[in-house]
Write an enzyme that holds these catalytic residues in place. Structure first.
Site, PDB file in Angstrom:
ATOM      1  N   ASP A 109      -6.821   9.465  19.643  1.00 41.24           N
ATOM      2  CA  ASP A 109      -5.785   8.671  20.218  1.00 41.24           C
ATOM      3  C   ASP A 109      -6.422   7.464  21.297  1.00 41.24           C
ATOM      4  O   ASP A 109      -5.466   7.163  22.154  1.00 41.24           O
ATOM      5  CB  ASP A 109      -4.825   9.679  20.922  1.00 41.24           C
ATOM      6  N   ARG A 150     -12.425  -0.169  13.921  1.00 43.95           N
ATOM      7  CA  ARG A 150     -11.691   0.915  14.307  1.00 43.95           C
ATOM      8  C   ARG A 150     -11.239   1.539  13.130  1.00 43.95           C
ATOM      9  O   ARG A 150     -11.025   2.920  13.011  1.00 43.95           O
ATOM     10  CB  ARG A 150     -10.552   0.475  15.206  1.00 43.95           C
ATOM     11  N   LYS A 162      -2.086  20.954  27.141  1.00 40.68           N
ATOM     12  CA  LYS A 162      -3.439  20.522  27.063  1.00 40.68           C
ATOM     13  C   LYS A 162      -3.836  20.657  28.542  1.00 40.68           C
ATOM     14  O   LYS A 162      -3.806  19.333  29.276  1.00 40.68           O
ATOM     15  CB  LYS A 162      -3.258  19.016  26.284  1.00 40.68           C
ATOM     16  N   SER A 191     -11.555  18.173  26.453  1.00 36.51           N
ATOM     17  CA  SER A 191     -12.975  18.557  26.612  1.00 36.51           C
ATOM     18  C   SER A 191     -13.458  18.024  28.091  1.00 36.51           C
ATOM     19  O   SER A 191     -14.415  18.431  28.840  1.00 36.51           O
ATOM     20  CB  SER A 191     -13.996  18.394  25.468  1.00 36.51           C
ATOM     21  N   GLY A 192     -12.910  17.053  28.411  1.00 37.44           N
ATOM     22  CA  GLY A 192     -13.068  16.282  29.609  1.00 37.44           C
ATOM     23  C   GLY A 192     -14.352  15.924  30.013  1.00 37.44           C
ATOM     24  O   GLY A 192     -14.524  15.690  31.380  1.00 37.44           O
ATOM     25  N   GLY A 193     -15.407  15.619  29.540  1.00 33.48           N
ATOM     26  CA  GLY A 193     -16.728  15.090  29.724  1.00 33.48           C
ATOM     27  C   GLY A 193     -17.758  16.359  29.578  1.00 33.48           C
ATOM     28  O   GLY A 193     -18.812  16.048  29.704  1.00 33.48           O
ATOM     29  N   SER A 237      -8.022  20.687  21.744  1.00 33.44           N
ATOM     30  CA  SER A 237      -7.446  19.419  21.607  1.00 33.44           C
ATOM     31  C   SER A 237      -8.670  18.528  21.955  1.00 33.44           C
ATOM     32  O   SER A 237      -8.377  17.760  22.890  1.00 33.44           O
ATOM     33  CB  SER A 237      -6.205  19.206  22.024  1.00 33.44           C
ATOM     34  N   TYR A 271      -8.726   6.506  29.655  1.00 32.56           N
ATOM     35  CA  TYR A 271      -8.593   6.713  28.085  1.00 32.56           C
ATOM     36  C   TYR A 271      -7.808   5.247  27.652  1.00 32.56           C
ATOM     37  O   TYR A 271      -6.853   4.714  28.478  1.00 32.56           O
ATOM     38  CB  TYR A 271      -7.385   7.705  27.661  1.00 32.56           C
TER      39      TYR A 271
HETATM   40  P1  13P Z   1     -11.190  14.856  25.672  1.00 35.91           P
HETATM   41  O1  13P Z   1     -11.326  15.043  27.363  1.00 35.91           O
HETATM   42  O2  13P Z   1     -11.537  15.902  24.953  1.00 35.91           O
HETATM   43  O3  13P Z   1     -12.204  13.656  25.401  1.00 35.91           O
HETATM   44  O4  13P Z   1      -9.820  14.210  25.416  1.00 35.91           O
HETATM   45  C1  13P Z   1      -8.907  14.078  26.230  1.00 35.91           C
HETATM   46  C2  13P Z   1      -7.674  13.449  25.522  1.00 35.91           C
HETATM   47  O5  13P Z   1      -6.829  13.564  26.148  1.00 35.91           O
HETATM   48  C3  13P Z   1      -7.824  12.925  24.430  1.00 35.91           C
HETATM   49  O6  13P Z   1      -6.616  13.067  23.400  1.00 35.91           O
END
Ligand code: 13P
Length: 391
Positions: free
Chosen positions: A66, A88, A260, A302-304, A329, A391
């Site tokens: 997303d 894309r 999440k 996963s946040g990095g 997710s 994001y």
């Molecule tokens: P990652 O941290 O896994 O990249 O994704 C975070 C997110 O909110 C994507 O929807």
């Protein structure tokens, strides 16, 4: 179609635990009882519970794709591609048409462009998902902006017009939604930023449910900082306590949401790294203290973290039974090796899809607590943390 039911409440009536339609009399100083009416999302409650359960099904998790157009542009730039709609589309088409994906993936979060987009052969992207029993989801927030009066923190926009947008997304096939707000530990976090994050998430969750979308509740606690894992635990407990306080205040039905969270880890610049067992222990401690078992699924971001770290941590969290489905997710931790394999070349589509399937399968096994890191590539071990990532 969305049709919120207007429920007249009184002390003697009772109703389904799913709709949560409560009865109460409010005293207003005098001895006479005042009747209170509450607008509830009764019409969608059963569907919301079913959607949430489908997404939180054993051995499956969410593929998050997303990224806003600007962020997708960063992904494409990493393999030398221009950020055009055609590129894309080609990338998302590759991901969503991967044969066998539905075995490991139960939902996919899309950006608005993809929700309304078709493949190059004219098939709707949402139909590619539905064919594999993958629930289409939609990012509904409008991104982060500076929060005046805070310690350089941010707040998440997007409540204006959210009800009508959500109704449109439902018509287009979306059945769940995502709203990502962030909390920064090095910036405090200030009481104001935490309250704003929690309130915004709760308003969004209520509006989503009212329009048939299962809300993913995501207060991302950023990895940025040199703090210890104990500090992260403390902040995460504070944030989730406030989030659940406002979710309840907004009459959100807990059986029809998904969370999440960030995993509880030390800050990215902390002197010591934590192993997966420690991360699992701290994260599950936090969740057990704060998350009611009525919530069907915890779908981590996963946040990095590197692809392999994210998978190992998830595996460690599934070594004994949990009150909720504990799954993934991931965006970065599912897409990194796919992009590298693809390089924007049509002749690489098959190998890139195999790379996605391999990561999805690894995380599926981790959800079941049966993953082994043997044979993982060097790329899968590379961290993807970027300071101040947006994001
Ligand atoms: P990652 O941290 O896994 O990249 O994704 C975070 C997110 O909110 C994507 O929807």
């Amino acid at each position: 179609m969305a049709s919120a039911s207007f429920v007249k409440l009184n002390a003697s009536s009772s109703s389904s635990p799913w709709t949560g339609q409560r009865s109460f009399n409010q005293r207003s100083g005098s001895s006479s009882a005042v009747r209170v009416s509450v607008i509830r999302a009764g019409s969608y409650s059963e569907e919301l519970v079913k959607t949430a359960k489908t997404i939180a099904s054993p051995g499956r998790g969410i593929l998050a794709i997303d990224e806003s157009n600007a962020t997708c542009g960063k992904r494409l730039a990493s393999i030398g591609l221009d950020n055009t709609e055609a590129n894309r589309q080609a990338y998302r088409q590759l991901l969503l048409t991967t044969p066998g994906l539905g075995q490991y993936i139960s939902g996919s979060i899309l950006f608005e462009e993809t929700l309304f987009q078709s493949t190059t052969d004219g098939k709707k992207m949402v139909d590619c998902l539905r064919e594999q029993n993958i629930v289409p989801g939609i990012k509904v927030d409008k991104g982060l902006v500076p929060l005046p009066g805070s310690n350089n923190e941010s707040w998440c926009q997007g409540l204006d017009g959210l009800a009508s947008r959500s109704a449109e997304y439902y018509k287009q096939g979306a059945r769940f939604a995502k709203w990502r707000t962030v909390v920064s530990i090095p910036c405090g976090p200030s009481a104001l930023a935490v309250k704003e994050a929690a309130w915004g998430l709760a308003r969004y969750a209520a509006i989503s449910q009212d329009n048939g979308l299962v809300p993913i509740v995501e207060p991302e606690i950023l990895l940025d900082g040199d703090h210890s894992i104990e500090t992260t635990l403390e902040v995460a407990e504070r944030v989730w306590a406030e989030v659940f306080y406002y979710l309840a205040e907004n009459n959100v039905m807990f059986e029809g949401i998904l969370l999440k969270p960030s995993m509880v880890t030390p800050g990215a610049d902390h002197k010591e790294k934590a192993d997966p067992e420690t991360i699992a222990k701290y994260t599950l401690t936090m969740l057990k203290r704060r998350v009611p078992p009525a919530v069907p699924g915890i779908m981590f971001l996963s946040g990095g973290q590197s692809e392999m770290e994210a998978t190992l941590n998830l595996h460690a969290m599934n070594q004994s039974p949990n009150p909720w489905h504990v799954s993934f997710s991931y965006a970065r931790a599912l897409q990194n090796s796919v992009l590298k394999a693809w390089q924007g070349r049509p002749e690489n589509v098959e190998v890139a899809q195999k790379a996605l399937l391999a990561r999805a399968k690894a995380n599926s096994l981790a959800q079941l607590g049966k993953y082994s890191a043997e044979g993982e590539s060097e790329d899968a071990k590379k961290g993807m943390f970027v300071k101040g990532y947006t994001y």
